[in-house]
Design a protein around this motif. Sequence first.
Motif, short mmCIF file in Angstrom:
data_model
loop_
_atom_site.label_atom_id
_atom_site.label_comp_id
_atom_site.label_asym_id
_atom_site.label_seq_id
_atom_site.Cartn_x
_atom_site.Cartn_y
_atom_site.Cartn_z
N HIS A 64 39.61 15.99 44.70
CA HIS A 64 40.44 14.88 44.22
C HIS A 64 41.18 15.28 42.94
O HIS A 64 40.62 15.94 42.07
N GLN A 65 42.44 14.88 42.84
CA GLN A 65 43.27 15.22 41.69
C GLN A 65 43.58 13.97 40.86
O GLN A 65 43.64 12.86 41.40
N PRO A 66 43.79 14.14 39.56
CA PRO A 66 44.13 12.98 38.72
C PRO A 66 45.42 12.32 39.20
O PRO A 66 46.32 12.98 39.73
N LYS A 67 45.51 11.02 38.98
CA LYS A 67 46.67 10.25 39.41
C LYS A 67 47.97 10.82 38.87
O LYS A 67 48.99 10.87 39.59
N ARG A 68 47.95 11.29 37.64
CA ARG A 68 49.18 11.78 37.01
C ARG A 68 49.75 13.00 37.72
O ARG A 68 50.94 13.29 37.61
N ARG A 69 48.91 13.73 38.48
CA ARG A 69 49.37 14.93 39.16
C ARG A 69 49.91 14.66 40.56
O ARG A 69 50.62 15.50 41.13
#
Length: 413
Positions: free
Chosen positions: A287-292
Motif C-alpha cells: 500500500h502506498q500513501p495517498k499523496r503518491r
Amino acid sequence: MRIGILTEYFPPEMGAPQARLYELAIRLRQRGHDLTIVTAMPNYPTGQIFDEYRGRLFVREKLDGLPVIRTPIFPTKSSNLIVRLTSYMSFVTTSLMMASWFVGKLDILIVESPPLFLGLSGIPMSRWTRSKLVFMVSDIWPDVAIRMGDIISDKQARILEKLEGFIYRHCACVALTNPGAVEQVTQRFPLVPCGVISNGVDTSFFKPDLYSEDIRREFGIKSGQFAVGYCGLHGIFQGLEVVVRAAARLRDNPNIRFVMVGEGPTKQKLIAMVRQEGLNNITFFPHQPKRRMPAILASMDASLIPLAASLPGTMPSKVYEALAAGVPILVTAGCEAEQLIHRYDVGRLFPAGDDETLARGIQELAADPAKRRAIRANALRLAPRFDRGAIADRTDALLRAVAQNRPLPKVEW
C-alpha cells in the motif's frame, strides 16, 4: 442548512467512502452549510482501533474544521457473518445512543450505506433531529451480495431485502451514485424518491502531467514496456484472480508489465498463484500513501478495474481517477462504467472472470499508441463532469430540493 452525516467510515481512515464523504463535507461547508459528522472510531482496514483513539469511548474533535463525533465500535476484519454483523450493530447502537446527546436540530441527515444496517440508526436519529433523511447508497445491498454468489444464503437475502425496503420507505430521498442505480432501485420501489450523489475525483490532485519515469523504474517498468496497473484493495469483490490469469496468457510478451499496488485479504492467494504459474511479468507492491497515488496512476499506461461479478448499478470510484489522469481503463462489463466506455470511448470492457478478453484488450491497447492518445483525450474531456466541485454543486441542489419538498433534479451521463 444544518446537515448531519452518519457514516461508519471517515478519515483518518483511507478508502473510497472515506474520501468521498470527507471531500463532499468540505465542499458543502464551503457553500455555507453547517456540518456535523457522526462516525465510528477509526479502524479500517486493519480491524483495530487506531493508536491515537484506542481506549477512548467517545471523541469530539474537528477535522479540517469539520465537527466530528466518534462513538465506539466492535472492530474486526473477519469475514465471518456473525462477527461482521456484531461489528455493524455495535456502531448502530452507539451512534444512536451517544449522538442523541450531542446532535441538535438538523435540516438534512445523510446516512452512508453500506452498511445497510446503519439505516436502523438513521431513522430514529432523523426523527429526533427533525430532519429529512437522505440514505446515500454506494453499493446496493443485498443486491451486490446476491450477484456475487455464495456470500449470503437465500434466507439471509430475503431478510436483507425486507430491511432494505423498510429503510427506503422512511427516507425523503435515496441517493444513488449513478443514473443506472436509480433506475434499478425505482423499478423495485417505484414510490421511493431517488436522486444521484455520484462519486468523483479532485482534478487538481489526479492529473496527467504527474507522469514520472522515476516512478516507472521504481515499480519495475522497463523502458518501452506497456504498464498495466491496479491500485487498491485486494479483496473478494475485486476478483483479481482474472488479472493473474491474463498475465499468464501474456507471459511471452516482454513488452507488457503488470503492477499490483495495495493490500487486502486475497493478496497472499494472488501471490501464490503467480508463484505457481512461475510468472515474472507481474509484481506486487505494498500500500502506498495517498499523496503518491496520483503520480503512480498517471505513470501507468492502463488502469485495471476488475469486479468479481457483473454488478449493474455499481460504479467503481477508480474510474473517475483514471479519467482525470487520462489513463485508459480496463473494466469489468455489466457495471455502470460500461455506459461511459460505449458513449465516450475511454477504455475497454471484459466480462467478469474472462481473462482471455482482458488479455486481448491489453494487447490491443499496447499495440496501438494512436488509440491510447485518442482515449486519453476523451478521458480528459469527460473528467471535469465528475470533479468534486461539480459533484458538490449537484449535491447542494439535490439537498435543497429535499429540504424544500421540491422535485429532485435529474442527472444524466
